[in-house]
Design a protein around this motif. Sequence first.
Motif, PDB file in Angstrom:
ATOM      1  N   GLU A  12      48.547  40.799  39.255  1.00  0.00           N
ATOM      2  CA  GLU A  12      49.663  41.583  39.805  1.00  0.00           C
ATOM      3  C   GLU A  12      49.097  42.883  40.361  1.00  0.00           C
ATOM      4  O   GLU A  12      48.664  43.763  39.614  1.00  0.00           O
ATOM      5  CB  GLU A  12      50.702  41.843  38.724  1.00  0.00           C
ATOM      6  N   SER A  13      49.117  42.985  41.694  1.00  0.00           N
ATOM      7  CA  SER A  13      48.395  44.090  42.328  1.00  0.00           C
ATOM      8  C   SER A  13      49.024  45.444  42.023  1.00  0.00           C
ATOM      9  O   SER A  13      48.344  46.463  42.041  1.00  0.00           O
ATOM     10  CB  SER A  13      48.308  43.868  43.837  1.00  0.00           C
ATOM     11  N   ASP A  14      50.331  45.464  41.713  1.00  0.00           N
ATOM     12  CA  ASP A  14      50.926  46.768  41.407  1.00  0.00           C
ATOM     13  C   ASP A  14      50.567  47.240  39.992  1.00  0.00           C
ATOM     14  O   ASP A  14      50.788  48.393  39.642  1.00  0.00           O
ATOM     15  CB  ASP A  14      52.451  46.742  41.600  1.00  0.00           C
ATOM     16  N   ARG A  15      50.024  46.346  39.182  1.00  0.00           N
ATOM     17  CA  ARG A  15      49.588  46.746  37.840  1.00  0.00           C
ATOM     18  C   ARG A  15      48.085  46.977  37.755  1.00  0.00           C
ATOM     19  O   ARG A  15      47.618  47.787  36.957  1.00  0.00           O
ATOM     20  CB  ARG A  15      49.931  45.653  36.814  1.00  0.00           C
ATOM     21  N   CYS A  16      47.318  46.235  38.557  1.00  0.00           N
ATOM     22  CA  CYS A  16      45.856  46.319  38.473  1.00  0.00           C
ATOM     23  C   CYS A  16      45.394  47.733  38.785  1.00  0.00           C
ATOM     24  O   CYS A  16      45.797  48.321  39.786  1.00  0.00           O
ATOM     25  CB  CYS A  16      45.211  45.333  39.443  1.00  0.00           C
ATOM     26  N   GLN A  17      44.522  48.278  37.941  1.00  0.00           N
ATOM     27  CA  GLN A  17      43.947  49.603  38.190  1.00  0.00           C
ATOM     28  C   GLN A  17      42.436  49.533  38.375  1.00  0.00           C
ATOM     29  O   GLN A  17      41.753  50.556  38.334  1.00  0.00           O
ATOM     30  CB  GLN A  17      44.289  50.561  37.037  1.00  0.00           C
ATOM     31  N   GLY A  18      41.908  48.325  38.513  1.00  0.00           N
ATOM     32  CA  GLY A  18      40.485  48.212  38.797  1.00  0.00           C
ATOM     33  C   GLY A  18      39.575  48.355  37.598  1.00  0.00           C
ATOM     34  O   GLY A  18      38.446  48.806  37.734  1.00  0.00           O
ATOM     35  N   HIS A  19      40.043  47.969  36.413  1.00  0.00           N
ATOM     36  CA  HIS A  19      39.153  48.012  35.237  1.00  0.00           C
ATOM     37  C   HIS A  19      38.004  47.019  35.366  1.00  0.00           C
ATOM     38  O   HIS A  19      36.989  47.159  34.701  1.00  0.00           O
ATOM     39  CB  HIS A  19      39.933  47.720  33.950  1.00  0.00           C
ATOM     40  N   ASN A  20      38.234  45.959  36.147  1.00  0.00           N
ATOM     41  CA  ASN A  20      37.174  44.995  36.458  1.00  0.00           C
ATOM     42  C   ASN A  20      36.812  44.086  35.287  1.00  0.00           C
ATOM     43  O   ASN A  20      35.759  43.453  35.279  1.00  0.00           O
ATOM     44  CB  ASN A  20      35.906  45.745  36.935  1.00  0.00           C
ATOM     45  N   ARG A  21      37.685  44.019  34.287  1.00  0.00           N
ATOM     46  CA  ARG A  21      37.370  43.175  33.132  1.00  0.00           C
ATOM     47  C   ARG A  21      37.451  41.706  33.508  1.00  0.00           C
ATOM     48  O   ARG A  21      36.614  40.901  33.120  1.00  0.00           O
ATOM     49  CB  ARG A  21      38.343  43.471  31.967  1.00  0.00           C
ATOM     50  N   CYS A  22      38.474  41.324  34.303  1.00  0.00           N
ATOM     51  CA  CYS A  22      38.634  39.910  34.657  1.00  0.00           C
ATOM     52  C   CYS A  22      37.442  39.437  35.497  1.00  0.00           C
ATOM     53  O   CYS A  22      36.927  38.331  35.281  1.00  0.00           O
ATOM     54  CB  CYS A  22      39.956  39.675  35.375  1.00  0.00           C
ATOM     55  N   CYS A  23      37.004  40.279  36.440  1.00  0.00           N
ATOM     56  CA  CYS A  23      35.883  39.882  37.299  1.00  0.00           C
ATOM     57  C   CYS A  23      34.598  39.721  36.491  1.00  0.00           C
ATOM     58  O   CYS A  23      33.753  38.890  36.826  1.00  0.00           O
ATOM     59  CB  CYS A  23      35.657  40.912  38.400  1.00  0.00           C
ATOM     60  N   SER A  24      34.439  40.537  35.445  1.00  0.00           N
ATOM     61  CA  SER A  24      33.233  40.425  34.613  1.00  0.00           C
ATOM     62  C   SER A  24      33.278  39.180  33.739  1.00  0.00           C
ATOM     63  O   SER A  24      32.275  38.506  33.550  1.00  0.00           O
ATOM     64  CB  SER A  24      33.089  41.651  33.702  1.00  0.00           C
ATOM     65  N   ILE A  25      34.456  38.897  33.193  1.00  0.00           N
ATOM     66  CA  ILE A  25      34.584  37.769  32.261  1.00  0.00           C
ATOM     67  C   ILE A  25      34.568  36.436  33.006  1.00  0.00           C
ATOM     68  O   ILE A  25      33.929  35.488  32.561  1.00  0.00           O
ATOM     69  CB  ILE A  25      35.884  37.921  31.434  1.00  0.00           C
ATOM     70  N   ALA A  26      35.252  36.384  34.140  1.00  0.00           N
ATOM     71  CA  ALA A  26      35.381  35.123  34.870  1.00  0.00           C
ATOM     72  C   ALA A  26      35.149  35.329  36.362  1.00  0.00           C
ATOM     73  O   ALA A  26      36.080  35.263  37.162  1.00  0.00           O
ATOM     74  CB  ALA A  26      36.778  34.521  34.625  1.00  0.00           C
ATOM     75  N   PRO A  27      33.904  35.607  36.739  1.00  0.00           N
ATOM     76  CA  PRO A  27      33.630  35.840  38.168  1.00  0.00           C
ATOM     77  C   PRO A  27      33.932  34.610  39.028  1.00  0.00           C
ATOM     78  O   PRO A  27      34.132  34.744  40.236  1.00  0.00           O
ATOM     79  CB  PRO A  27      32.130  36.177  38.193  1.00  0.00           C
ATOM     80  N   GLU A  28      34.032  33.433  38.381  1.00  0.00           N
ATOM     81  CA  GLU A  28      34.371  32.216  39.128  1.00  0.00           C
ATOM     82  C   GLU A  28      35.826  32.251  39.594  1.00  0.00           C
ATOM     83  O   GLU A  28      36.187  31.582  40.563  1.00  0.00           O
ATOM     84  CB  GLU A  28      34.192  30.963  38.249  1.00  0.00           C
ATOM     85  N   LEU A  29      36.664  33.027  38.875  1.00  0.00           N
ATOM     86  CA  LEU A  29      38.101  33.012  39.145  1.00  0.00           C
ATOM     87  C   LEU A  29      38.623  34.277  39.821  1.00  0.00           C
ATOM     88  O   LEU A  29      39.678  34.265  40.450  1.00  0.00           O
ATOM     89  CB  LEU A  29      38.886  32.818  37.825  1.00  0.00           C
ATOM     90  N   PHE A  30      37.886  35.401  39.662  1.00  0.00           N
ATOM     91  CA  PHE A  30      38.383  36.688  40.169  1.00  0.00           C
ATOM     92  C   PHE A  30      37.303  37.378  40.985  1.00  0.00           C
ATOM     93  O   PHE A  30      36.118  37.219  40.722  1.00  0.00           O
ATOM     94  CB  PHE A  30      38.781  37.611  39.010  1.00  0.00           C
ATOM     95  N   GLU A  31      37.756  38.182  41.950  1.00  0.00           N
ATOM     96  CA  GLU A  31      36.813  39.035  42.677  1.00  0.00           C
ATOM     97  C   GLU A  31      37.487  40.368  42.970  1.00  0.00           C
ATOM     98  O   GLU A  31      38.708  40.490  42.945  1.00  0.00           O
ATOM     99  CB  GLU A  31      36.331  38.362  43.967  1.00  0.00           C
ATOM    100  N   ALA A  32      36.644  41.379  43.244  1.00  0.00           N
ATOM    101  CA  ALA A  32      37.163  42.723  43.505  1.00  0.00           C
ATOM    102  C   ALA A  32      37.166  42.988  44.999  1.00  0.00           C
ATOM    103  O   ALA A  32      36.280  42.533  45.722  1.00  0.00           O
ATOM    104  CB  ALA A  32      36.307  43.762  42.787  1.00  0.00           C
ATOM    105  N   ASP A  33      38.165  43.756  45.466  1.00  0.00           N
ATOM    106  CA  ASP A  33      38.167  44.177  46.869  1.00  0.00           C
ATOM    107  C   ASP A  33      37.316  45.438  47.024  1.00  0.00           C
ATOM    108  O   ASP A  33      36.715  45.908  46.066  1.00  0.00           O
ATOM    109  CB  ASP A  33      39.603  44.357  47.382  1.00  0.00           C
TER     110      ASP A  33
END
Lengths: 71, 403
Positions: A12-33
């Motif tokens: 949910e982009s209005d909640r995401c603050q860029g902690h980057n935890r999802c991208c670190s845990i599951a780089p196969e599923l998430f990426e950062a802009d």
Amino acid sequence: MAPTKVLRVRVESDRCQGHNRCCSIAPELFEADELGNAHARGDGMVPPALEAKAKLAVANCPEHAVRLTHE
Amino acid sequence: MSSSTRHPPVEDWATDFDHRDPAWVENPFPIWDELRGRCPVAHSKRFEDGAYFASRYAEVREIAYDAEHFSSRRVIVREKKVPTQPAPPITSDPPEHTPARKLLLPAFAPQAIALLEPRARALCRELLDAIGSARTCDAAADYAQHIPVRLIAHMLGVPEDDGDLFRRWIHLVLEVGNSDETVILPALQEMSAYFIAEIRKRGQQREKGMRGDDLISFLLDAKMEGQPLSDPHLLGTLRLLLIAGIDTTWSGIGASLWHLATHPEDRRRLVAEPALMPTAIEEFLRAYAPVTMAREVVKETSVGGCPFKEKGQVLLSFPAANRDPAVFADADKVHIDRAENRHAAFGLGRHRCIGSNLARLEMTVAIEEWLARFPEFRLVDGARVTWSEGTVRGPRRLPVALK
């Protein structure tokens, strides 16, 4: 016959603050802009082998921005 | 003067808390546990207009998300308030906050920070080489403190040897200034003068057609809503980048090394199972979160059933939230393989630490390189570990015996 269950992740982009935890845990599923905010890769579909990682991405998001849906 | 003579001893943490008290500085965790049980929002009259301290995750989160009642214009709780010193975006509230933050974000995004890994690894190795075959060293003073100083100097494009200067300013602003506000303004003015000289240098280089890719050059070129940054904005942001990135990460690295020096089972396991590094770093961030922020009440409200009066200062303790047993199982224990860890070490909401990707890189590289060189180490027998006073917590003296 029960329909095949499809798992999808979404950020949910209005909640995401860029902690980057999802991208670190599951780089196969998430990426950062370029600002460091996360989104799901592609259509967000989670293959069975990545289901555990997807759940961890949800459980580690400090902003409760990662969602896992069953379709 | 010692802390105990500067501040009278605390009799009751719920009605008279003082985060500068020696008991809090040494080991705040039992104090927070006690408060969570009997008074989730503590108060103290020791600070101008009164100060509040929330010890539970729920109230910390609620305050962090509520910019209507809680302003970021004061981000440090002080005995006497000083005139506000804008350092955008950390001191900004909506709507000014969003553009001031957005212009900085690309420089700190994961892909930009990943490029710094080779420099971070090399400088850790240089520091370890300097320790060499010594039998003891101070892991905080000889190792941890130099890593963020040198990396931020590298990013800003200023001499790494200016680190002593940076550390003195930070000590004045973040530690001494909590009780003696007269030191703050001169330190900030010195910082501004330093950056004005650096900006002038870049102007001269540009006349010769040379353009650096450092952070100061990045900010000189940055546009906010189509306009270059004003001088006060530019200088405020540069002071912020210098202050915010140094003793915070120094503290994170130092506290992680303190844990590994005092918990040999975790140290051996991390050496044997390096794949645990990501969860270990997150757990150190949770359990020893260095940074406590602050807010100022700008509109009377109540949180957790407790009233917050206008003008009051609020100690916003992400470290205490991270120890709340209502959110974290075994909150008072360190599990380096903790898989579910929704910690708030980098804050919650719009003010999430912009340097979080940098801090994680520095902590990870610092611990990996240290363990590669010194897999066996412990505290020196009888030596005293000292912890910083103020709103950034970490070991400042950490004497370790090396094998």
